[in-house]
Design a protein around this motif. Sequence first.
Motif, PDB file in Angstrom:
ATOM      1  N   UNK A  44      30.526  45.735  39.549  1.00 55.42           N
ATOM      2  CA  UNK A  44      31.743  46.291  40.149  1.00 55.42           C
ATOM      3  C   UNK A  44      32.677  45.131  40.437  1.00 55.42           C
ATOM      4  N   UNK A  45      33.781  45.069  39.722  1.00 56.07           N
ATOM      5  CA  UNK A  45      34.638  43.888  39.810  1.00 56.07           C
ATOM      6  C   UNK A  45      35.816  44.043  40.774  1.00 56.07           C
ATOM      7  N   UNK A  46      36.292  45.249  41.029  1.00 54.21           N
ATOM      8  CA  UNK A  46      37.465  45.387  41.889  1.00 54.21           C
ATOM      9  C   UNK A  46      37.523  46.765  42.531  1.00 54.21           C
ATOM     10  N   UNK A  47      38.301  46.812  43.609  1.00 54.52           N
ATOM     11  CA  UNK A  47      38.593  48.065  44.303  1.00 54.52           C
ATOM     12  C   UNK A  47      40.105  48.146  44.479  1.00 54.52           C
ATOM     13  N   UNK A  48      40.665  49.297  44.139  1.00 50.48           N
ATOM     14  CA  UNK A  48      42.105  49.495  44.269  1.00 50.48           C
ATOM     15  C   UNK A  48      42.398  50.507  45.367  1.00 50.48           C
ATOM     16  N   UNK A  49      43.464  50.238  46.117  1.00 48.26           N
ATOM     17  CA  UNK A  49      43.988  51.193  47.086  1.00 48.26           C
ATOM     18  C   UNK A  49      45.274  51.740  46.493  1.00 48.26           C
ATOM     19  N   UNK A  50      45.242  52.981  46.014  1.00 51.76           N
ATOM     20  CA  UNK A  50      46.311  53.529  45.173  1.00 51.76           C
ATOM     21  C   UNK A  50      46.488  52.592  43.983  1.00 51.76           C
ATOM     22  N   UNK A  51      47.617  51.908  43.832  1.00 52.91           N
ATOM     23  CA  UNK A  51      47.801  51.025  42.673  1.00 52.91           C
ATOM     24  C   UNK A  51      47.626  49.553  43.016  1.00 52.91           C
ATOM     25  N   UNK A  52      47.156  49.253  44.204  1.00 51.65           N
ATOM     26  CA  UNK A  52      47.077  47.866  44.662  1.00 51.65           C
ATOM     27  C   UNK A  52      45.621  47.409  44.714  1.00 51.65           C
ATOM     28  N   UNK A  53      45.342  46.229  44.162  1.00 56.93           N
ATOM     29  CA  UNK A  53      43.990  45.667  44.206  1.00 56.93           C
ATOM     30  C   UNK A  53      43.748  45.078  45.590  1.00 56.93           C
ATOM     31  N   UNK A  54      42.702  45.561  46.271  1.00 60.82           N
ATOM     32  CA  UNK A  54      42.397  45.079  47.621  1.00 60.82           C
ATOM     33  C   UNK A  54      41.108  44.261  47.659  1.00 60.82           C
ATOM     34  N   UNK A  55      40.250  44.403  46.648  1.00 63.92           N
ATOM     35  CA  UNK A  55      39.041  43.584  46.531  1.00 63.92           C
ATOM     36  C   UNK A  55      38.846  43.239  45.060  1.00 63.92           C
ATOM     37  N   UNK A  56      38.468  41.981  44.795  1.00 59.06           N
ATOM     38  CA  UNK A  56      38.211  41.591  43.403  1.00 59.06           C
ATOM     39  C   UNK A  56      37.270  40.402  43.352  1.00 59.06           C
ATOM     40  N   UNK A  57      36.345  40.457  42.434  1.00 58.91           N
ATOM     41  CA  UNK A  57      35.446  39.331  42.138  1.00 58.91           C
ATOM     42  C   UNK A  57      34.984  39.496  40.697  1.00 58.91           C
ATOM     43  N   UNK A  58      35.407  38.564  39.848  1.00 59.17           N
ATOM     44  CA  UNK A  58      35.058  38.656  38.439  1.00 59.17           C
ATOM     45  C   UNK A  58      33.567  38.639  38.189  1.00 59.17           C
TER      46      UNK A  58
END
Length: 223
Positions: A158-172
């Motif tokens: 799981x690389x990212x979490x979006x809030x609507x269209x905005x990335x709020x968590x990310x780790x490649x």
Amino acid sequence: MRGQTNLFALVVALVLLTGATVVGVSLADAALAGADREPIERHAAAATADRLTAADSPVTTRANVLNASRVAALNASRLRELAPTAGAGDVRVALDDRTVVEWGAPGGGWTVRRSVVVRSRAEPRLIRANLSRRSTVTVPGGVGRATVTLDPGPNTTLRSVRANDRVVLHDGGGLNTTATVHLDRYEPTTLRVDAGANATGRVAVTYRPRIVDDRVLTVTVDA
């Protein structure tokens, strides 16, 4: 005999006139005293209400929006610090019919009313989703932040979490964490986990919904 009768009538008239004068003077004095107090009461009540509802007040989140927990912590000594003019007499601060702070016994005086909004937070709510079935969780409007827990299953990244269209968590390299994310409190937010078609695992979202009530703040000062 007639002279005595006239004298008696004169005495009675003088007594009545004196009594009426005394009563009139007493009423006038009372009216003047009330008139003197009224501007003091009016100013003190208005100044206290203005201070409690100001944008920079310790009990507001913005102008005319009261924080319920801060209001609940308000006491007489704290109110005197915030609004020294409140010490002009007996004071009562209330929300609708519920007294918040009171000292003395205000039985009259001057009352100022302000329309306000009171915001409070309910108990935390938890939403869980199985990533093999769905990858989105919707948080209602009015919530400014939420805690997201990601627990990927085997062979799932799981690389990212979006809030609507905005990335709020990310780790490649992949997310396996619990983190707090900030949301847009003015509209519902859909949290979407970027996961593949065969992803497994779980996502849990915890948040506190806000409760918003329209109330009337009243400040009474009786000097």
